[in-house]
Design an enzyme around this catalytic site. Structure first.
Site, PDB file in Angstrom:
ATOM      1  N   GLU A   1       0.718  -0.940  -0.149  1.00 56.44           N
ATOM      2  CA  GLU A   1      -0.259   0.151   0.068  1.00 56.44           C
ATOM      3  C   GLU A   1       0.558   1.224  -0.223  1.00 56.44           C
ATOM      4  OE1 GLU A   1      -3.590   0.227  -0.501  1.00 56.44           O
ATOM      5  OE2 GLU A   1      -3.056  -1.769  -1.116  1.00 56.44           O
TER       6      GLU A   1
ATOM      7  N   TRP B   1       1.823   2.048  -3.567  1.00 56.98           N
ATOM      8  CA  TRP B   1       0.925   2.526  -4.376  1.00 56.98           C
ATOM      9  C   TRP B   1       0.279   3.470  -4.054  1.00 56.98           C
ATOM     10  CZ3 TRP B   1      -2.373   0.966  -8.010  1.00 56.98           C
ATOM     11  CH2 TRP B   1      -2.994  -0.834  -8.429  1.00 56.98           C
TER      12      TRP B   1
ATOM     13  N   TRP C   1     -20.956  10.766 -20.161  1.00 59.10           N
ATOM     14  CA  TRP C   1     -21.346  11.000 -18.474  1.00 59.10           C
ATOM     15  C   TRP C   1     -22.899  11.197 -18.836  1.00 59.10           C
ATOM     16  CZ3 TRP C   1     -18.273   7.811 -16.096  1.00 59.10           C
ATOM     17  CH2 TRP C   1     -17.119   7.365 -16.675  1.00 59.10           C
TER      18      TRP C   1
ATOM     19  N   ASN D   1     -11.306   2.180   2.709  1.00 61.45           N
ATOM     20  CA  ASN D   1     -10.582   2.196   1.841  1.00 61.45           C
ATOM     21  C   ASN D   1     -11.288   1.150   0.698  1.00 61.45           C
ATOM     22  OD1 ASN D   1      -8.214   2.785  -0.077  1.00 61.45           O
ATOM     23  ND2 ASN D   1      -8.343   0.867  -0.347  1.00 61.45           N
TER      24      ASN D   1
ATOM     25  N   TRP E   1     -16.847  10.856 -12.915  1.00 62.64           N
ATOM     26  CA  TRP E   1     -15.471  10.376 -12.041  1.00 62.64           C
ATOM     27  C   TRP E   1     -14.812  11.509 -11.267  1.00 62.64           C
ATOM     28  CZ3 TRP E   1     -10.571  12.173 -12.448  1.00 62.64           C
ATOM     29  CH2 TRP E   1     -10.061  12.940 -13.040  1.00 62.64           C
TER      30      TRP E   1
ATOM     31  N   TRP F   1     -10.003   7.040  -8.054  1.00 62.45           N
ATOM     32  CA  TRP F   1     -11.426   7.576  -8.905  1.00 62.45           C
ATOM     33  C   TRP F   1     -10.636   6.952 -10.416  1.00 62.45           C
ATOM     34  CZ3 TRP F   1     -16.134   8.614  -7.891  1.00 62.45           C
ATOM     35  CH2 TRP F   1     -16.449   9.276  -6.814  1.00 62.45           C
TER      36      TRP F   1
END
Length: 481
Positions: free
Chosen positions: A278, A281, A310, A345, A363, A386
């Protein structure tokens, strides 16, 4: 005299720029208040409050080193060069020291400050601090930035095997200066102070950050892989806000995890390995910010997805924002965000996929709303998450991978404990009904709880069709989760 310009590095220990400045001579610290810029960047009121509270703690700890902390205002970052140059002239500063930041606006600000100071004969020194590796140093064989996390991680592992990033020593106290620290403002106009219940969840200061890190590593890290996806369990480190503000460093986190795992980051305890993953990341998304600056400019990482049709659906967006979707796991997660400034998360992914796939809403609406409420709001991590969830980003979920909120809810909150905590109006339902009250309450559902605003099955088909119509689409199979 040296000037330490503090930004997202609000700590005394393991602070590269602080150590470098103090080594060169008597040091003064400064923090710039930039309310107009913060508003433009959608920084949350709870985040600004958290940073101010951490500044107060830091001012006290720097005071023990006789390093005064000054407060100046540059409402927008384009005012920073003039404000800092004036301060340097007042104090007869030889050089300014900063820990690097990585967004497009941050880089432009620092370049402008560097030029203004250097033109005036004042040094400007930047240091690697909020990352383990310098952006541009972890590259593919063809010399480009990685777009796939697993490949990025592999090179990081190779680098870590060769040498671990070292923590820097805290400088000793310097001789007292005839400069007093400035008071830290209690609040900033435009950023209302959050309630005491939220503030109590996030005590400020390095002592608290270190306590959380030590507690997590001592008591929780072994179970991290098995418990991190269950929002009713205390399975995560709760350090994200402290990392975002720089109250704790990624080096401190890495060393603590390694210490709990006999120095291993690829083998040994699976919990420690997963948590180090993590941290990588977090690293990956900041490298993406530098390598692909369009993501700093509200642009999709994958350009072909800019053509997505969208929906303009303000009522659906408002229902999502206000936790009124009629899907308990979504609404419970959104209430957690609104009341605590933080969201688990796993649930960040679930609510993001619901907004971008089931509601087919851009988004960017979700990214902005999260930033306006997250105490740990961080451009790289928030944007990366996102865009991953909406299948527009780097290494993102393939477009056909759409989390089903009901199955996610049943899998990760099987007893409904998380849902019932945040949605007490559903407390009377049994553990089967609580995930989908509409199926339980006969014709009218559950009193005081809305019916679902969307049909999960037909909305999923709508999302698949929208993605399939994109030009230059990579070929994917089909699937669901």
């Amino acid at each position: 005299m040296q000037l330490l310009w503090l930004r997202s590095d609000l700590r005394q220990h393991d602070n590269t720029a602080l150590a470098a400045a103090a080594e060169r001579g008597p040091t003064v610290a400064v923090y710039l208040l930039s309310p107009d810029q913060w508003l433009e960047h959608d920084d949350a009121p709870c985040k600004i409050d958290f940073w101010l509270r951490n500044l107060r703690e830091l001012s006290a700890s720097l005071g023990e080193l006789h390093i005064p902390l000054l407060i100046r205002t540059a409402a927008r970052w384009d005012q920073a060069p003039a404000v800092l140059l004036e301060l340097c002239r007042q104090l007869d500063i030889d050089a300014v020291h900063v820990n690097e930041e990585y967004g497009v606006h941050e880089s432009r600000r620092d370049d402008a400050v560097a030029k203004a100071l250097q033109d005036a004969g004042i040094g400007f020194h930047r240091y690697l601090d909020q990352l383990l590796f310098q952006p541009g140093s972890v590259l593919t064989k063809t010399g480009t930035y990685f777009q796939v996390f697993s490949q990025f991680r592999k090179v990081c592992y190779e680098r870590l095997h060769r040498s671990l990033p070292k923590r820097v020593k805290t400088p000793p106290a310097q001789r007292p200066l005839s400069i007093k620290s400035d008071p830290i403002p209690a609040a900033i106009d435009g950023f209302p102070t959050p309630g005491e219940s939220l503030r109590a969840l996030w005590p400020a200061g390095e002592t608290e950050a270190r306590r959380r890190l030590d507690t997590f590593v001592d008591a929780q890290i072994d179970y991290y892989k098995s418990e991190r996806d269950f929002p009713a369990k205390p399975g995560t480190s709760q350090l994200s806000a402290y990392l975002a503000a720089g109250v704790v460093s990624p080096r401190q986190c890495l060393h603590a995890a390694l210490q709990s795992n006999q120095g291993e980051f690829e083998s040994g305890k699976v919990g420690a390995v997963t948590w180090i993953n993590e941290l990588l990341w977090r690293e990956f998304y900041k490298h993406i910010l530098v390598g692909y600056p369009r993501v700093s400019r509200h642009r999709a990482f994958r350009p072909e997805t800019e053509a997505l049709a969208w929906r303009d659906a303000p009522d659906d967006l408002a229902a999502w924002q206000q936790a009124r979707t009629g899907l308990p796991i979504i609404d419970a997660a959104m209430r957690q965000l609104l009341e605590t400034g933080w969201m688990h998360n796993r649930l960040r992914m679930v609510v993001a996929m619901f907004l971008t796939k089931n509601l087919l809403i851009d988004w960017r609406e979700g990214e902005r709303f999260f930033m306006r409420h997250l105490i740990d709001g961080d451009l790289a991590a928030n944007n990366g998450g996102w865009q991953w969830s909406s299948s527009t980003g780097t290494d993102s979920a393939p477009y056909f991978r759409i989390f089903n909120p009901l199955s996610q809810s049943e899998k990760f909150d099987s007893e409904g404990l998380f849902i019932k905590h945040w949605l007490p109006e559903l407390a009377g339902l049994n553990k089967k009904e609580v995930h989908n009250p509409a199926s339980a309450g006969g014709l009218f559902g559950v009193a005081d709880y809305p019916a679902p605003i969307v049909n999960l099955s037909t909305s999923r088909e709508r999302a698949l069709a929208a993605f399939k119509n994109l030009p230059a689409r990579a070929s994917y199979g089909d699937g669901d989760e």
